[in-house]
Design an enzyme around this catalytic site. Structure first.
Site, mmCIF file in Angstrom:
data_model
loop_
_atom_site.group_PDB
_atom_site.id
_atom_site.type_symbol
_atom_site.label_atom_id
_atom_site.label_comp_id
_atom_site.label_asym_id
_atom_site.label_seq_id
_atom_site.Cartn_x
_atom_site.Cartn_y
_atom_site.Cartn_z
ATOM 1 N N GLU A 22 0.812 -1.212 0.000
ATOM 2 C CA GLU A 22 0.000 0.000 0.000
ATOM 3 C C GLU A 22 0.853 1.274 0.000
ATOM 4 O OE1 GLU A 22 -3.742 -0.316 2.494
ATOM 5 O OE2 GLU A 22 -2.564 -1.936 3.371
ATOM 6 N N SER A 154 -6.681 -2.190 1.515
ATOM 7 C CA SER A 154 -6.953 -1.516 0.245
ATOM 8 C C SER A 154 -7.449 -2.463 -0.842
ATOM 9 C CB SER A 154 -5.712 -0.759 -0.254
ATOM 10 O OG SER A 154 -5.381 0.280 0.631
ATOM 11 N N TYR A 228 -9.095 4.519 -5.144
ATOM 12 C CA TYR A 228 -8.102 5.587 -5.102
ATOM 13 C C TYR A 228 -7.887 6.350 -6.414
ATOM 14 C CZ TYR A 228 -7.007 3.153 -0.802
ATOM 15 O OH TYR A 228 -7.100 2.556 0.430
ATOM 16 N N ARG A 267 -11.046 3.244 11.733
ATOM 17 C CA ARG A 267 -12.199 3.196 10.830
ATOM 18 C C ARG A 267 -12.599 1.752 10.599
ATOM 19 N NH1 ARG A 267 -10.440 3.729 5.683
ATOM 20 N NH2 ARG A 267 -11.345 1.709 5.151
ATOM 21 N N ASP A 269 -14.870 -1.069 8.598
ATOM 22 C CA ASP A 269 -15.628 -1.355 7.384
ATOM 23 C C ASP A 269 -16.731 -2.338 7.742
ATOM 24 O OD1 ASP A 269 -13.919 0.276 5.965
ATOM 25 O OD2 ASP A 269 -12.590 -1.358 5.384
ATOM 26 N N GLU A 283 -13.518 -5.317 9.112
ATOM 27 C CA GLU A 283 -12.156 -5.078 9.591
ATOM 28 C C GLU A 283 -12.073 -3.723 10.271
ATOM 29 O OE1 GLU A 283 -9.107 -3.870 6.551
ATOM 30 O OE2 GLU A 283 -10.620 -4.643 5.172
ATOM 31 N N ASN A 285 -9.403 -0.512 10.572
ATOM 32 C CA ASN A 285 -8.200 0.143 10.055
ATOM 33 C C ASN A 285 -7.657 1.075 11.137
ATOM 34 O OD1 ASN A 285 -8.424 -0.543 6.944
ATOM 35 N ND2 ASN A 285 -10.465 0.048 7.623
ATOM 36 N N GLY A 289 -6.746 5.761 5.583
ATOM 37 C CA GLY A 289 -6.300 6.600 4.483
ATOM 38 C C GLY A 289 -6.673 8.055 4.695
#
Length: 327
Positions: A22, A154, A228, A267, A269, A283, A285, A289
């Site tokens: 990443e 990602s 992205y 964060r 998901d 998951e 994070n 990002g």
């Protein structure tokens, strides 16, 4: 710490780049954070751990680090451990929470132990990937299902196995791709429904869930490219979800954050199952990002927090495990 006097932060290293898959995303995130901090008068400097030894942070007098590394050797507890040894406060979760959250299998085990909803899964360890063992996975999880590396992010190395034809070949190809990024392979029940994400800011009792972001990708293709590098994905914030659904997603996200021992920011998901509107945690994070497409800044804006202020708030939360709190 007050956000009004940037000089109180001292000399700040923004850690981005790194050596994970990443890296490219980290470069974009880190550039945004660096510019934001400088625009608010912070003495911030770029620092790429793949190009410089971390001990230089101590030699050069850095007072704290803003970690914008994604993936391995940045989000997995390794850099956090080094910064603990150097005694330099850093943003985000500590060593253990970073390490556990990076491993989706360990994360799911902990969530399940605490009764938090997460999709069923099968872990194929490096020595459990025979044709017979791979072929048996759809019998356990049903179709479609997701195959992915448990320690990447990602959407790298992720495959949706749909069937009904050539399932054995699809499974073999999916496991082969995933195994390029991780020796272990995670096979996960596919939750048909809407994808959302929920950010958290803060630590302990002060942690707060931000507004939920609803993600609408073309044909459900919320992959690396669309995340992205395109503008085809629609992000809804406010989410437009019923208030009770939004509150439940925020509730389980906070619970997931706390049970992993996260701090600073994070964060989750989440998938909302279409059949009964039940949310499932995918998951957590711990170094989200911060690009122009990223979801934490979007959620923060909806909560009245501009990008630059978000960066300052996260920087102000920098801490050490050894100190047990923000510096």
């Amino acid at each position: 710490m007050s956000l009004q006097d940037p000089k109180l932060f001292g000399k700040v290293a923004v850690l981005f780049g790194g050596s994970s898959a990443e890296r490219e995303v980290s470069m974009m995130s880190g550039t945004g954070v660096l510019e934001a901090l400088r625009s608010r008068g912070v003495d911030a400097h770029a620092f790429d751990p793949s190009e410089r030894d971390l001990v230089e942070l101590k030699r050069e007098g850095f007072a704290r680090c803003f970690v914008v590394l994604h993936g391995r050797h940045g989000e997995d507890g390794t850099v956090q451990g080094a910064l603990e040894l150097l005694g330099i406060p850093y943003t985000g979760s500590g060593v253990m929470a970073s390490s556990v959250a990076m491993d989706k299998v360990m994360t799911k085990r902990i969530w399940q132990a605490d009764g938090l909803p997460t999709p069923k899964y099968v872990r194929l360890a490096f020595d459990q990937q025979s044709r017979e063992q791979i072929r048996a996975v759809p019998d356990v999880l049903g179709l479609p299902l997701i195959v992915k590396p448990p320690r990447e992010g990602s959407s790298i190395g992720v495959t949706k196995v749909e069937g009904p034809n050539d399932v054995d070949r699809q499974m073999q190809d999916a496991v082969t791709l995933s195994a390029k990024y991780d020796a272990d392979v995670l096979c996960e029940e596919f939750i048909e429904g809407e994808e959302v994400t929920c950010a958290v800011l803060g630590q302990g009792l002060d942690a707060r869930a931000l507004p939920v972001v609803r993600i609408a990708a073309p044909e459900g293709a919320y992959d690396y490219q669309n995340k992205y590098f395109t503008d085809v994905v629609q992000y809804k914030c406010p989410s437009g979800l019923p208030a009770d659904e939004e509150h439940e997603i925020q509730r389980i996200t906070l619970a997931a954050y706390h049970t992993l021992g996260c701090r600073g920011w994070g964060r989750a998901d989440v998938m909302i199952r279409a059949s009964d509107r039940k949310p499932f945690l995918l998951e957590m994070n711990t170094s989200p990002g911060m690009t122009s497409h990223s979801l934490v800044p979007m959620s923060a804006r909806a909560a009245g927090i501009p990008y630059e202020e978000l960066c300052l708030r996260v920087l102000a939360s920098a801490s050490l495990d050894a100190k047990g709190g923000a510096q």
